[in-house]
Scaffold this active site. Sequence first.
Site, PDB file in Angstrom:
ATOM      1  N   TYR A  81       0.953  -1.088  -0.010  1.00 18.99           N
ATOM      2  CA  TYR A  81       0.037   0.176   0.076  1.00 18.99           C
ATOM      3  C   TYR A  81       1.025   1.172   0.051  1.00 18.99           C
ATOM      4  O   TYR A  81       1.415   1.541   1.085  1.00 18.99           O
ATOM      5  CB  TYR A  81      -0.944  -0.024   1.221  1.00 18.99           C
ATOM      6  CG  TYR A  81      -2.011   1.086   1.456  1.00 18.99           C
ATOM      7  CD1 TYR A  81      -2.217   2.177   0.665  1.00 18.99           C
ATOM      8  CD2 TYR A  81      -2.618   0.954   2.934  1.00 18.99           C
ATOM      9  CE1 TYR A  81      -2.945   2.768   0.894  1.00 18.99           C
ATOM     10  CE2 TYR A  81      -3.690   1.882   3.076  1.00 18.99           C
ATOM     11  CZ  TYR A  81      -3.935   2.942   1.977  1.00 18.99           C
ATOM     12  OH  TYR A  81      -4.694   4.001   2.242  1.00 18.99           O
TER      13      TYR A  81
ATOM     14  N   LYS B  37      -1.553  -1.551  -4.127  1.00 19.59           N
ATOM     15  CA  LYS B  37      -2.326  -0.557  -4.188  1.00 19.59           C
ATOM     16  C   LYS B  37      -1.703   0.982  -4.028  1.00 19.59           C
ATOM     17  O   LYS B  37      -1.023   1.172  -3.035  1.00 19.59           O
ATOM     18  CB  LYS B  37      -3.426  -0.465  -2.839  1.00 19.59           C
ATOM     19  CG  LYS B  37      -4.072   0.766  -3.009  1.00 19.59           C
ATOM     20  CD  LYS B  37      -5.046   1.039  -1.561  1.00 19.59           C
ATOM     21  CE  LYS B  37      -5.922   2.310  -1.868  1.00 19.59           C
ATOM     22  NZ  LYS B  37      -6.252   2.824  -0.399  1.00 19.59           N
TER      23      LYS B  37
END
Lengths: 307, 307, 307, 307
Positions: free
Chosen positions: B141, B169
Amino acid sequence: MHTASASWPLRGIIPPMITPLLDNDTLDVTNLEKLIEYIIGGGVHGLFILGTTGELSSLSYSLRRELIHHTANLVNGRVPLLVGITDTALSESIQLAQTAAEGGAAAVVAAAPYYFNLSQVELIAYYQHLADQLPLPLLLYNMPSHTKIALEPATVHILAQHPNIIGVKDSSGNGVNFQHTQHLLRHQPEFTVLVGPDELTAEVVLLGAHGGINGGANLFPKLYVDMYEAATRRDVAALLPLQEQVLTVCSRLYRIGDTAASYIQGVKGALSLLGLCHNKLAWPLQPFSSKELASIQQYLAEIKVSV
Amino acid sequence: MHTASASWPLRGIIPPMITPLLDNDTLDVTNLEKLIEYIIGGGVHGLFILGTTGELSSLSYSLRRELIHHTANLVNGRVPLLVGITDTALSESIQLAQTAAEGGAAAVVAAAPYYFNLSQVELIAYYQHLADQLPLPLLLYNMPSHTKIALEPATVHILAQHPNIIGVKDSSGNGVNFQHTQHLLRHQPEFTVLVGPDELTAEVVLLGAHGGINGGANLFPKLYVDMYEAATRRDVAALLPLQEQVLTVCSRLYRIGDTAASYIQGVKGALSLLGLCHNKLAWPLQPFSSKELASIQQYLAEIKVSV
Amino acid sequence: MHTASASWPLRGIIPPMITPLLDNDTLDVTNLEKLIEYIIGGGVHGLFILGTTGELSSLSYSLRRELIHHTANLVNGRVPLLVGITDTALSESIQLAQTAAEGGAAAVVAAAPYYFNLSQVELIAYYQHLADQLPLPLLLYNMPSHTKIALEPATVHILAQHPNIIGVKDSSGNGVNFQHTQHLLRHQPEFTVLVGPDELTAEVVLLGAHGGINGGANLFPKLYVDMYEAATRRDVAALLPLQEQVLTVCSRLYRIGDTAASYIQGVKGALSLLGLCHNKLAWPLQPFSSKELASIQQYLAEIKVSV
Amino acid sequence: MHTASASWPLRGIIPPMITPLLDNDTLDVTNLEKLIEYIIGGGVHGLFILGTTGELSSLSYSLRRELIHHTANLVNGRVPLLVGITDTALSESIQLAQTAAEGGAAAVVAAAPYYFNLSQVELIAYYQHLADQLPLPLLLYNMPSHTKIALEPATVHILAQHPNIIGVKDSSGNGVNFQHTQHLLRHQPEFTVLVGPDELTAEVVLLGAHGGINGGANLFPKLYVDMYEAATRRDVAALLPLQEQVLTVCSRLYRIGDTAASYIQGVKGALSLLGLCHNKLAWPLQPFSSKELASIQQYLAEIKVSV
């Protein structure tokens, strides 16, 4: 267990203790005792656990609580104990403070919550809300290099009006803001103003600050106490050689390698060579390798001659 | 309880769910159920809890665990569930992952530890060590606006070689690095590449990214799914008006007031007006006041006409 | 000398030309002519001098004026000429614009003044005051990596109301703000929106932006023109392999070594190997050494095969 | 015209003079003379023109040269004159230095070139190359708030070996690096170490720094000289009230409004009220309005009572 009765402002050298570890999540209780005796034996005026030097954010909550309990028992009221409760979750900070209160800590210390990007207005609201609920007095902790949010002097000044906020530890290294903070607080002599970086203690105490929470005092507590006392006596002639020794510590031990955490790696590496902890850091930090430890070994020998 | 069998790469719209609260540290289980049904009813391809939109860092650990349990039960395998385990303490991240695994989550998601200032080399070592110990696949992330550390494209590329790291992500909004990341990963088609900011989903999916973890999909799940599908069909003519509606959502609801967290305040405020949660945020964030809610009410009415 | 009659919005690939030098302060007029012919021969839609790639801030004013004169004569109206007037001193910017107007340039381009730390309100006042006095239309240049001040979307939107401000070149790489800027300007179709980083041209042109001011078009003008045209046709299947070639250029040539200016060093080094300039940069930048040039030589060979 | 024979290290209070303007690009020669007489009359130890306080980057080159000529004539060797040659273009810096040498300046002062993002290695190469070509000794100027590049202590230490680099003005406000710089230079007592921010002069001179280039000395030269002298005598009791007056100046006059340049706006506004310049700033900065001037008027009255 005794509680040290702290008087305000707090004064003197209050080392931010490293956390002795056996591995990533296991406290080294044996060395904790040795280290506390070593530091207190140097004449320091207090002890601060769970600061940045103590790797606050890397430790599980169960380990943090275990550390608070053991340290409180070992210190046993000989000096005031400050406990870091910095966290991004308000409820976890409050729980840590309750553990600290049960252990007889003198105060808790909180840096800004460090995930969301807060304005000064939001910081003020947060700290007021936190202080309202704490069972102990609160020392603000300005640590923008790690929290990425500075406590501006005007913010500290506003928060200093809260009855449960009793001081600030400024680790920003920002000399301009330090002087402004002191200037704004000049009519509140009981509000504690402490400085973080070892390099600044001499000059700010000369001009009236109350002391230093300096990492090098883990290693050389007496040197830092001597420096502090020369500064409070305004004896610049005695102060200068002590300040030079402190700068030698900082330049030798804190700036090895190229990581941002070289200060912590250096202090812990040096303490491990002194037999006061293992050379273990909690993730995401990693300890210095044998190559860097060899440099530290050499520097320690040089410094000991002069200290 | 069923587990969704996720296939890699993950594709589609996977909303980063807000955390419905009754107060700073109490989960709103009633609205949690309503919200999950509302979002899944919009046709989304997965659900992500305990991201930044979910106020990950502000919640106590007991509340985080409670949220994982309830969400897993309510989703019940209908879509893959992703669980955020971002933390500064490695051992807490691992414990959260175990809770997620027990609940049948498809994967966990971790932003960089966000207190110490880590180099890319340190980040790589950290993530590899974390992934080694996790009971579930790990999605990286990249969230530098909040962690203040970016995952560089070369770092993601190196970490993508780890068998338990299955995707990224990217919420940086850095379009240049997003393209470089995709370029470096072009020979690993099973490695999931998702984008965070709602504004970028259309363009990156057009060029081959797998989907979006977009906050606005809490509010308008079907709109985001339609946009995603037009982009996967490379139907630019159909995509443009959907992308314009998404930009209207972003510009109307995410940029009210002058706080850095206005996005979260806006999404939660809007959801409260839709009856899907209370207008409560965990400290240190504060909810929008009635004045800002009135603006949101009006914008929602405008947007609903066009959506 | 002819002037290209530009129509608004400007569209297409407008290379930010490097400045060929003989030494720190001497223009290489011979290679200037070769380079201009090479670039225009690739089918580009305009030419931009004195941007960051042109080392704007490192050149003396006399050299900047000489460059404007020679370039204007050599281009001779075949494509619109854009001239950078970025400066910290307003009066120097205006003088450069007068030189540009005398040479028949189509427009001037100005990044934010980059010494003082300006607010968006101060930036707006500055640009309005500048645009009032310019003899040519002004294109805003958002370049926060170098000016350390971003032009926010709302700022661009306000400035777009000024009759003499006709567009923006956004080199921020911030995809979120790029989409917001386009969204705010959706009712001003004649306002030019160009993107800086090569990596983003494909996706933003697909969604409606007007073109790219991409450094790699110094080296491979036809490739960039082809990519632009595929994007304007919304032909994603044709676009993807062209975009991949552009990303190969960027990842091979712009990220050698560890300096922040490796992009400029790479483009100029590669052009020197193509015989289109000397490998000379103006201070404070330094050219790549023979070791790095050897890497570039090899990459150029690889890229030429695929291009 | 006489030249002050400077001896090294430079010591004392050396005000960074504002540039009196009639409009954006016209020097106010009348007030220049008044201001110089006023400042020198306060007993200062030197004068510095074309620093940040002098709006160096906003002035055209012809105006900068005019200012150097006039100031050199007016100072006429009574105190050493330092001339700022900070520029992004090396050749312009050298030309300014030649003008300074012709005028009899004692030294020139250069901040880092401030557009490209340079590494410390690149900075060292740049400064060495610059110093090689200068007709006068060079004082380094560490001004990261504006150049966005810091001169690290180790960099200053390396550059201090160059025979034509004779000192550093550190305006960073970074107390830690200031002490490290002094520590590294402790065996070069002739190398000048001056501090920028007014707030820091007292403490660093107490510990051995040579003086201050403090903006407030435009307004209250004698106060700053008195503070400097108390610090050199190590008379802390006398120093503290003087330091407090200086902090009052800083907190009253430098922090009005919410612009980053409020310091310059405040100093120039206050000087205009003292009749020593017009309230004119060069673009992109704007002068304080009458409302803010009214606050300054009141503060000046208060400060005058205490000073």
